[in-house]
Write a protein that holds these residues in place. Structure first.
Motif, PDB file in Angstrom:
ATOM      1  N   CYS A 351     -12.064 -56.403 -33.282  1.00 31.72           N
ATOM      2  CA  CYS A 351     -12.181 -55.370 -32.255  1.00 31.72           C
ATOM      3  C   CYS A 351     -13.642 -55.015 -32.002  1.00 31.72           C
ATOM      4  N   LEU A 352     -14.430 -54.939 -33.073  1.00 35.12           N
ATOM      5  CA  LEU A 352     -15.845 -54.626 -32.910  1.00 35.12           C
ATOM      6  C   LEU A 352     -16.585 -55.748 -32.194  1.00 35.12           C
ATOM      7  N   SER A 394       4.990 -67.109 -55.289  1.00 30.00           N
ATOM      8  CA  SER A 394       4.352 -66.383 -54.206  1.00 30.00           C
ATOM      9  C   SER A 394       5.136 -66.533 -52.905  1.00 30.00           C
ATOM     10  N   ILE A 395       5.196 -65.459 -52.136  1.00 29.93           N
ATOM     11  CA  ILE A 395       5.826 -65.495 -50.817  1.00 29.93           C
ATOM     12  C   ILE A 395       4.744 -65.808 -49.789  1.00 29.93           C
ATOM     13  N   PRO A 396       4.852 -66.918 -49.048  1.00 31.73           N
ATOM     14  CA  PRO A 396       3.827 -67.232 -48.048  1.00 31.73           C
ATOM     15  C   PRO A 396       3.735 -66.144 -46.985  1.00 31.73           C
ATOM     16  N   ILE A 397       2.519 -65.800 -46.587  1.00 29.98           N
ATOM     17  CA  ILE A 397       2.294 -64.755 -45.591  1.00 29.98           C
ATOM     18  C   ILE A 397       1.474 -65.375 -44.471  1.00 29.98           C
ATOM     19  N   ASP A 398       2.006 -65.335 -43.274  1.00 28.53           N
ATOM     20  CA  ASP A 398       1.355 -65.985 -42.142  1.00 28.53           C
ATOM     21  C   ASP A 398       0.619 -64.952 -41.294  1.00 28.53           C
ATOM     22  N   PHE A 399      -0.644 -65.216 -41.011  1.00 29.06           N
ATOM     23  CA  PHE A 399      -1.466 -64.282 -40.253  1.00 29.06           C
ATOM     24  C   PHE A 399      -0.883 -64.051 -38.858  1.00 29.06           C
ATOM     25  N   ASN A 400      -0.577 -65.118 -38.149  1.00 25.74           N
ATOM     26  CA  ASN A 400      -0.087 -64.978 -36.780  1.00 25.74           C
ATOM     27  C   ASN A 400       1.262 -64.259 -36.729  1.00 25.74           C
ATOM     28  N   ARG A 401       2.111 -64.495 -37.717  1.00 25.59           N
ATOM     29  CA  ARG A 401       3.402 -63.809 -37.745  1.00 25.59           C
ATOM     30  C   ARG A 401       3.211 -62.311 -37.970  1.00 25.59           C
ATOM     31  N   ASN A 402       2.262 -61.959 -38.825  1.00 27.17           N
ATOM     32  CA  ASN A 402       1.984 -60.537 -39.046  1.00 27.17           C
ATOM     33  C   ASN A 402       1.488 -59.877 -37.766  1.00 27.17           C
ATOM     34  N   LEU A 403       0.733 -60.604 -36.951  1.00 28.87           N
ATOM     35  CA  LEU A 403       0.231 -60.035 -35.701  1.00 28.87           C
ATOM     36  C   LEU A 403       1.351 -59.654 -34.741  1.00 28.87           C
ATOM     37  N   GLY A 404       2.507 -60.237 -34.937  1.00 31.81           N
ATOM     38  CA  GLY A 404       3.653 -59.888 -34.106  1.00 31.81           C
ATOM     39  C   GLY A 404       4.550 -58.835 -34.713  1.00 31.81           C
ATOM     40  N   ASP A 405       4.156 -58.285 -35.851  1.00 33.27           N
ATOM     41  CA  ASP A 405       4.971 -57.304 -36.566  1.00 33.27           C
ATOM     42  C   ASP A 405       4.478 -55.898 -36.231  1.00 33.27           C
ATOM     43  N   SER A 406       5.360 -55.061 -35.707  1.00 32.28           N
ATOM     44  CA  SER A 406       4.956 -53.717 -35.289  1.00 32.28           C
ATOM     45  C   SER A 406       4.433 -52.887 -36.454  1.00 32.28           C
ATOM     46  N   ALA A 407       5.023 -53.053 -37.645  1.00 31.59           N
ATOM     47  CA  ALA A 407       4.555 -52.291 -38.807  1.00 31.59           C
ATOM     48  C   ALA A 407       3.121 -52.663 -39.147  1.00 31.59           C
ATOM     49  N   SER A 429     -10.682 -50.835 -28.528  1.00 25.80           N
ATOM     50  CA  SER A 429      -9.448 -51.096 -27.784  1.00 25.80           C
ATOM     51  C   SER A 429      -8.219 -50.822 -28.645  1.00 25.80           C
ATOM     52  N   GLU A 430      -7.178 -50.356 -27.984  1.00 29.69           N
ATOM     53  CA  GLU A 430      -5.894 -50.262 -28.657  1.00 29.69           C
ATOM     54  C   GLU A 430      -5.477 -51.666 -29.116  1.00 29.69           C
ATOM     55  N   ILE A 431      -4.835 -51.715 -30.261  1.00 30.19           N
ATOM     56  CA  ILE A 431      -4.405 -53.005 -30.794  1.00 30.19           C
ATOM     57  C   ILE A 431      -3.067 -53.358 -30.154  1.00 30.19           C
ATOM     58  N   THR A 432      -3.150 -54.105 -29.063  1.00 24.78           N
ATOM     59  CA  THR A 432      -1.993 -54.428 -28.249  1.00 24.78           C
ATOM     60  C   THR A 432      -1.686 -55.915 -28.325  1.00 24.78           C
ATOM     61  N   LYS A 433      -0.609 -56.310 -27.664  1.00 22.10           N
ATOM     62  CA  LYS A 433      -0.224 -57.719 -27.627  1.00 22.10           C
ATOM     63  C   LYS A 433      -1.334 -58.557 -26.986  1.00 22.10           C
ATOM     64  N   ALA A 434      -2.017 -57.996 -25.974  1.00 18.91           N
ATOM     65  CA  ALA A 434      -3.091 -58.742 -25.315  1.00 18.91           C
ATOM     66  C   ALA A 434      -4.236 -59.021 -26.289  1.00 18.91           C
ATOM     67  N   LEU A 435      -4.599 -58.017 -27.071  1.00 19.69           N
ATOM     68  CA  LEU A 435      -5.665 -58.225 -28.047  1.00 19.69           C
ATOM     69  C   LEU A 435      -5.243 -59.239 -29.095  1.00 19.69           C
ATOM     70  N   VAL A 436      -3.986 -59.170 -29.504  1.00 12.48           N
ATOM     71  CA  VAL A 436      -3.465 -60.123 -30.491  1.00 12.48           C
ATOM     72  C   VAL A 436      -3.557 -61.543 -29.964  1.00 12.48           C
ATOM     73  N   ASP A 437      -3.191 -61.730 -28.683  1.00  9.69           N
ATOM     74  CA  ASP A 437      -3.283 -63.061 -28.072  1.00  9.69           C
ATOM     75  C   ASP A 437      -4.729 -63.544 -28.043  1.00  9.69           C
ATOM     76  N   ASP A 438      -5.653 -62.616 -27.720  1.00  3.98           N
ATOM     77  CA  ASP A 438      -7.076 -62.971 -27.728  1.00  3.98           C
ATOM     78  C   ASP A 438      -7.524 -63.418 -29.110  1.00  3.98           C
ATOM     79  N   LEU A 439      -7.057 -62.702 -30.113  1.00  2.00           N
ATOM     80  CA  LEU A 439      -7.453 -62.983 -31.486  1.00  2.00           C
ATOM     81  C   LEU A 439      -7.013 -64.377 -31.902  1.00  2.00           C
ATOM     82  N   VAL A 440      -5.799 -64.739 -31.538  1.00  2.00           N
ATOM     83  CA  VAL A 440      -5.282 -66.068 -31.869  1.00  2.00           C
ATOM     84  C   VAL A 440      -6.051 -67.143 -31.112  1.00  2.00           C
ATOM     85  N   GLU A 441      -6.303 -66.897 -29.810  1.00  2.00           N
ATOM     86  CA  GLU A 441      -7.001 -67.879 -28.986  1.00  2.00           C
ATOM     87  C   GLU A 441      -8.448 -68.080 -29.471  1.00  2.00           C
TER      88      GLU A 441
END
Length: 479
Positions: A351-352, A394-407, A429-441
Motif C-alpha cells: 500500500c505504501l 504443517s498446513i500449507p498456506i497460500d498467499f493469494n488464497r488469503n487475499l480472497g479471505d474477508s477475515a 487506500s482501502e484494502i479492496t479487491k482492486a488492490l488485491v488484484d494489483d498486488l497479485v499482478e
C-alpha cells in the motif's frame, strides 16, 4: 528472611511520552514502567467507582450480573495456581458484600471471616460486552498482534484440537479482574511470555518483579517447579538459590497503568478493594520470546510422556496436542500465526509503495516499522527451521488464497489502522479487491513460491519481497 529489594519500578506521565520513546525505553529494553495520565476519559472510571472512591459493586450486579466468570480461592493452591471455580457475577458480588462488613484479619491474609477471599480473574469483558466501551487501549499497547488475530481467527486450526476449546481455545486476552483487599496472584510469568498491561480503575496493588535473567533462582534444582508464594516459608532444600534473587517492587495506585515486560516473574497483592483492566499481547518486539517458550514447553511435554513413545501411534501429534493444551498454542498454531502476519505486513507495505513515490513510502517511519515486523517474523521462522521440528504436519498456506479471505483483509485493515495511530498521518487506500488484484499482478510475492508449507518457505517469501522492494526504491531504502 525478607526479600532482597534492589529497586523500584519507575513512574512516567504517559501524556509526555511518545510511542517512539516508549519503544526505545521499555519495549526494546524489556523494562517495566508505571504510566500515569492515560485513564482520564475512561467510562469504567466513572461507572465502576463511587464518588467516595469505593467500588460500585451494585453496578456490576445490575448490568453484568448474568455473566459467568472464573473465581480464584486465594487460600487454596491447586497444581501451580489457585483453585478456581465458575460462578455468576451476581453470585460473586453477593459473596463479596456478605463478608465485606467483617473486619479484615491481618494474621490470616487470604481469609475473610473464616471464608476464603475470592478473586475474579480473566473475565473476557470486551468480548462479552463489545458495545459498552469501558476504556480505550493506550497508544503504547495498540500494536497487539495477539488480540487483533483472535478477533478474526481461532488460535487452533486443527478441528480435532478445536473440539477441546473449553480447555485450550481462548477468544481473546483482554480481561477484567476484581478482588477485595488481601486477594493476590501467585508468582508467575505471563502466558506465551507475552507483554501485559494492567490498569487500576479502583484500588491499589503491590507488585514484586524478578528479571528473566534471574528466573533460575526461583526454580527447583531441575528447573521444573517455581516458587508459588514468595512470602511463604520457601524451602532452601527445594529452592536453594531463592535467597539470591534481587527483586523490584512497585505500589500501583488508582488510575495508573503498569507495563509488564516479557518473561518477568511477578507476584501481585491487592492492598485495597481493587478492579483492574488487563491485556496480554505480543508483537514483533517479543515474538521470539513466544517461540522460545513453545520450544521449551514442547521439550518438557515430550519428556513427560517419553515412556509411551514406543506404544503410541503418533507420538509427535500427541506432543503437539499436549503443547496446545498446556501452553495455549502449538508449533502449527504459531507457524500459521506468523505466516498470516507476514502476509498482512506485506500487503501494508505494498500500500505504501502504490500510494506514494517509492522512495518516500519506503523511507517513512511506518515502512520501517513494517520492515522490522517482517524481519522479526523471518527471524522466528529461522529459529523454527533450525530445530527441524516444525516440518511435521504443517498446513500449507497460500498467499493469494488469503487475499480472497474477508477475515484476512479485515486483519490487514485493523493492522493498518493501528499504524495510522502510531506513526505520521498517511492516507492509504482501502484494502479492496482492486488492490488485491494489483498486488497479485505486481508479483510482490513470487508466484511460484506463494504456497507456504515450512518456515524455510516463509523466509524465502520475505526475502523475495525485500529484494523486489529494494529494486523499486533504487537504493533509497534497504532492509
Amino acid at each position: 528472611m525478607g526479600l532482597n529489594i534492589g529497586g523500584q519500578v519507575g513512574k512516567v506521565n504517559g501524556k509526555e511520552l511518545s510511542y517512539s520513546d516508549f519503544v526505545q525505553r521499555y519495549l526494546l529494553k524489556n523494562e517495566p514502567v508505571v504510566l500515569t495520565g492515560l485513564m482520564d476519559d475512561w467510562r469504567a472510571c466513572k461507572d465502576w467507582v463511587l464518588p467516595d472512591g469505593r467500588l460500585n459493586l451494585p453496578f456490576f450486579s445490575t448490568h453484568f450480573g448474568s455473566s459467568t466468570v472464573q473465581v480464584a480461592y486465594c487460600d487454596t493452591k491447586e497444581f501451580t495456581d489457585q483453585k478456581r471455580e465458575e460462578m455468576s457475577v451476581s453470585e460473586f458480588i453477593g459473596y463479596w458484600l456478605e463478608f465485606s462488613s467483617g473486619e479484615f484479619n491481618d494474621a490470616s491474609p487470604h481469609e475473610f471471616d473464616g471464608k476464603s477471599l475470592l478473586y475474579l480473574k480473566d473475565w473476557h469483558f470486551v468480548k462479552e460486552y463489545p458495545e459498552y466501551l469501558a476504556y480505550t487501549t493506550p497508544l503504547f499497547f495498540r500494536d497487539d498482534w495477539l488480540n487483533l488475530y483472535l478477533d478474526k481467527y481461532r488460535m487452533h486450526e486443527d478441528p480435532e484440537t478445536d473440539k477441546e476449546k473449553n480447555e485450550i481455545c481462548c477468544s481473546d486476552y483482554r480481561f477484567v479482574y476484581m478482588g477485595e483487599k488481601g486477594t493476590w496472584t501467585p508468582l508467575h510469568a505471563d502466558v506465551f511470555r507475552s507483554y501485559s498491561w494492567s490498569a487500576n480503575v479502583c484500588g491499589k496493588k503491590k507488585w514484586y518483579f524478578l528479571s528473566p535473567t534471574q528466573r533460575h533462582l526461583v526454580f527447583d534444582r531441575n528447573m521444573k517447579c517455581s516458587v508459588y508464594d514468595i512470602f511463604e516459608d520457601v524451602s532452601k532444600t527445594k529452592f536453594p538459590a531463592f535467597d539470591k534473587a534481587i527483586w523490584m517492587e512497585c505500589t500501583q495506585e488508582e488510575n495508573e497503568i503498569i507495563f509488564v515486560p516479557s518473561g518477568w516473574y511477578h507476584q501481585v497483592h491487592n492492598l485495597e478493594d481493587t478492579i483492574s483492566i488487563n491485556h496480554n499481547w505480543f508483537n514483533a518486539y517479543n515474538i521470539s520470546w513466544v517461540w522460545d517458550l513453545l520450544l521449551r514447553d514442547y521439550n518438557e511435554a515430550k519428556e513427560y510422556i517419553a515412556d509411551i513413545k514406543d506404544i503410541c501411534d503418533d507420538f509427535e501429534e500427541l506432543c503437539q496436542r499436549n503443547l496446545a493444551a498446556n501452553t495455549g498454542m502449538n508449533f502449527q498454531d504459531f507457524f500459521v500465526f506468523i505466516v498470516r502476519f507476514s502476509f498482512a505486513n506485506l500487503v501494508l507495505l505494498y500500500c505504501l509503495v502504490r500510494d506514494y513515490e517509492n522512495f518516500v513510502g519506503l523511507s517513512s517511519q511506518r515502512a520501517r516499522h513494517i520492515y522490522f515486523n517482517l524481519e522479526s517474523a523471518r527471524d522466528a521462522a529461522l529459529k523454527m527451521n533450525s530445530t527441524g521440528l516444525a516440518q511435521n504436519g504443517s498446513i500449507p498456506i497460500d498467499f493469494n488464497r488469503n487475499l480472497g479471505d474477508s477475515a484476512f483483509l479485515e486483519l490487514c485493515m485493523a493492522l493498518g489502522r493501528t499504524y495510522q495511530l502510531l506513526h505520521e498521518p498517511c492516507n492509504i487506500s482501502e484494502i479492496t479487491k482492486a488492490l488485491v488484484d494489483d498486488l497479485v499482478e505486481f508479483e510482490f510475492v513470487d508466484p511460484s513460491a506463494s504456497h507456504i508449507s515450512t518456515p524455510e518457505d516463509l523466509v524465502s517469501l520475505i526475502d523475495y519481497a525485500f529484494t523486489k522492494l529494494s529494486s523499486l526504491s533504487s537504493g533509497k531504502f534497504s532492509h
